[in-house]
Design an enzyme around this catalytic site. Structure first.
Site: not given
Ligand code: BG6
Length: 478
Positions: A158, A250, A340
Site C-alpha cells: 500500500k 486499515h 497521529k
Molecule cells: C502503516 C501506516 O500502514 O501502518 C503508518 O503507513 C502506521 O502510518 C502503521 O503507523 C500502523 O501499523 P502498526 O501495525 O504499526 O500499528
C-alpha cells in the site's frame, strides 16, 4: 489454492528500503529458522544503489543484528541466511536493466537447482509499480508467461494508487501482466492475529451472530490511535495524509470484517465477496451531510516536521461517521476515528448494544453507562471484553459496568507470528483471503475520494499533541 512452497525465489524491489530492512528480511529469516520455509529458496534484492552481492549480504546482516526479534540470537545463522541473498542493481524505470535481472533470476535458480517459482515483492513507492510491472513483462518475467511449470506471484504494498482513478490504472497495468490470483495487495492489518480473529469470533460462536444486527446494536466505533507523529515520513504524508494512509485500507478493512455477512465458505473469494459488498453499501458522502459526518484535523507542530510545507493543510486525523445501506446495518452509525499524535496508541473496535427496554435500576445507571459492549482490542492489548451491568454490593440496587475478558497472552502460549510472517507465508502458499482484491481496492478509493470531495476547501482543525484530537470530532456523534 495452496501451492508448494518449495524451491522459489523472492525478488524484492526496494531492497534497501526501510520496509525491507525492518519487516521483510527479519520475517523471511525467522520463518526460515522456524522451519516454515525450505532451505533452498533464494532472495534477490533489487535496488538503485550500486552494491555487490557481498556488500548487500553484509548490509542485511547488519540490519538483522538489530532488527530481528527472533528469541535465539545467533550470528552464524544470520550469516547462513545472508549467504542466500543476491543483489541486482537496477534503475526501475530503465527497461534495459531488467535483462540483467532476468539473467540473475535464471542463474540463481539453476545454481540452486530450482525451477523458477518467483515471488516479486514491490517494496517501492506506489508510482513505480506500473513501470516495474511493465518492465518485468518485457523481460519475460511477467506472470502470464509461466515457464518450467513455475508459479509467479506479485505482492504490492500500500498505498495502492492514490485515488480511484490511479488505483484503476494500476489494476489495469498489473492485470495485463499478472492474473488476479497472482496479485497479492498487502494490508498488514489483515495479518494481525486479533484482526483474523474477528471472523472467528463472529462466526464460530452461536450466541454472537444472531445479535450482530441493527436489531440489537446501537453503534460501532473503530479507533486507530497513535501517540506519535509522522516520524520521518514528511514527504510521504504530504502526498498521502491520514485518509489515504490509514482510512482507505486499515480502517475500512476493519469495518468490512465487522460488518460482513457470513461467507458461503472460507475460500478467499467467498470471504472477499462479502467484504466487497460491505464497502459497496457505504452511504455516499455529499457536501450537505459532510459537516456532521467528517472531521479532519492536523496536529500542532505538523507543519514544522521535516519535508512538510509550512502552510500544509494535510490531515493527520480523521473522524468519520459511516452508514451502511444494507439490510443488516441500516441506520446503525459506524464511527471511525484515526489519528497521529493522540493521547494513546491503541486500535480497538467497540460494539455498543441497545439498552434494555426498561431501566429498573436508574437513575445512577444511565443507559450509556451500562450498555452492553463487545470490545475487540487489536493492539497493543490483544483482548476481547464483554461489558455488562452488575449490582454494586450494598443495600441499594445500583448497577455498575463490569467486564469479562479474554486475553490472547494468557489463554494461548503459542509464539505469535507478526503480520508479515503470516502474509508472506500466505502469499507463498497462494492463499489470498487476507489480501485485498481489486474490487475492494476500488470501492474503498471511491469512498475516500467522496470524503475528500465532500470536505474540499475546508481546513483541518489543529489539535494539541497527545490530546483526543480536534474538539469538533464530537460532532460525528450527534
Ligand atoms: C502503516 C501506516 O500502514 O501502518 C503508518 O503507513 C502506521 O502510518 C502503521 O503507523 C500502523 O501499523 P502498526 O501495525 O504499526 O500499528
Amino acid at each position: 489454492m495452496h501451492e508448494t512452497s518449495d524451491n522459489f525465489t523472492v525478488v524484492i524491489f526496494g531492497a534497501n528500503s526501510d520496509l525491507a530492512a525492518r519487516k521483510l528480511y527479519p520475517s523471511l529469516y525467522e520463518l526460515t529458522q522456524w522451519g516454515h520455509l525450505p532451505v533452498q529458496y533464494r532472495i534477490i534484492g533489487v535496488g538503485r544503489a550500486v552494491l555487490t552481492h557481498e556488500e548487500f549480504r553484509a548490509q542485511v546482516f547488519e540490519k538483522l543484528l538489530t532488527l530481528s526479534t527472533d528469541t535465539i540470537f545467533d550470528e552464524a545463522r544470520f550469516k547462513m541466511f545472508c549467504s542466500g541473498l543476491y543483489y541486482v542493481n537496477l534503475d526501475f524505470t530503465e527497461s534495459a536493466g531488467y535483462q540483467n535481472l532476468y539473467k540473475e533470476v535464471m542463474n540463481v535458480s539453476s545454481e540452486a537447482g530450482l525451477c523458477d517459482h518467483l515471488l516479486f515483492y514491490l517494496a517501492t513507492p506506489p508510482d513505480l509499480a506500473p513501470v516495474i510491472v511493465r518492465n518485468l513483462n518485457q523481460a519475460g518475467l511477467g506472470g502470464k508467461k509461466e515457464s518450467c511449470s513455475g508459479w509467479r506471484k506479485i505482492i504490492v504494498e500500500k498505498p495502492y494508487g492514490r485515488n480511484l482513478q490511479t488505483a484503476r490504472e494500476l489494476n489495469a497495468v498489473i492485470g495485463e501482466v499478472f492474473r488476479e490470483d497472482q496479485i497479492f495487495r498487502i494490508d498488514h492489518y489483515l495479518g494481525k492475529e486479533p484482526v483474523q480473529n474477528i471472523m472467528v469470533f463472529r462466526f464460530s460462536n452461536g450466541i454472537v451472530e444472531p445479535l450482530w444486527t441493527r436489531n440489537y446494536i446501537a453503534n460501532v466505533e473503530i479507533t486507530i490511535a497513535e501517540d506519535f507523529g509522522i516520524r520521518d515520513r514528511g514527504a510521504f504524508y504530504e502526498e498521502a495524509g491520514l485518509l489515504r494512509d490509514i482510512l482507505q485500507n486499515h480502517a475500512l478493512q476493519l469495518l468490512a470484517a465487522v460488518a460482513m455477512e457470513p461467507p458461503v465458505d472460507l475460500s478467499a473469494d467467498s470471504v472477499r465477496d462479502e467484504k466487497a459488498k460491505v464497502l459497496r453499501s457505504i452511504r455516499p458522502f455529499l457536501p450537505d451531510n459532510a459537516e456532521d459526518s467528517i472531521v479532519l484535523g492536523q496536529y500542532e507542530g505538523y507543519r514544522a516536521e521535516k519535508n512538510v510545507a509550512s502552510d500544509s493543510t494535510v490531515e493527520t486525523y480523521a473522524a468519520v461517521k459511516f452508514y451502511l445501506d444494507n439490510w443488516r446495518w441500516k441506520d446503525v452509525p459506524f464511527f471511525v476515528k484515526a489519528g497521529k499524535n493522540l493521547a494513546e496508541t491503541a486500535t480497538r473496535i467497540v460494539i455498543t448494544f441497545k439498552c434494555p427496554p426498561q431501566n429498573y435500576f436508574g437513575p445512577a445507571a444511565s443507559c450509556s453507562y451500562i450498555a452492553n459492549q463487545v470490545i475487540l482490542c487489536i493492539q497493543p492489548e490483544e483482548t476481547i471484553a464483554l461489558r455488562f451491568g452488575a449490582k454494586r454490593p450494598g443495600e441499594a440496587v445500583i448497577t455498575d459496568p463490569v467486564y469479562m475478558k479474554f486475553d490472547y497472552k494468557t489463554s494461548f502460549t503459542e509464539a505469535g507470528m507478526t503480520p508479515y510472517h503470516r502474509l508472506l507465508l500466505d502469499a507463498i502458499a497462494g492463499e489470498q483471503m487476507n489480501f485485498i482484491r481489486q474490487d475492494s481496492v476500488e470501492h474503498s478509493w471511491a469512498i475516500i475520494d467522496a470524503i475528500r470531495d465532500a470536505v474540499q476547501g475546508k481546513l483541518p482543525e489543529i489539535y494539541p499533541i497527545h490530546s483526543n484530537g480536534p474538539d469538533r470530532a464530537a460532532r460525528i456523534y450527534s
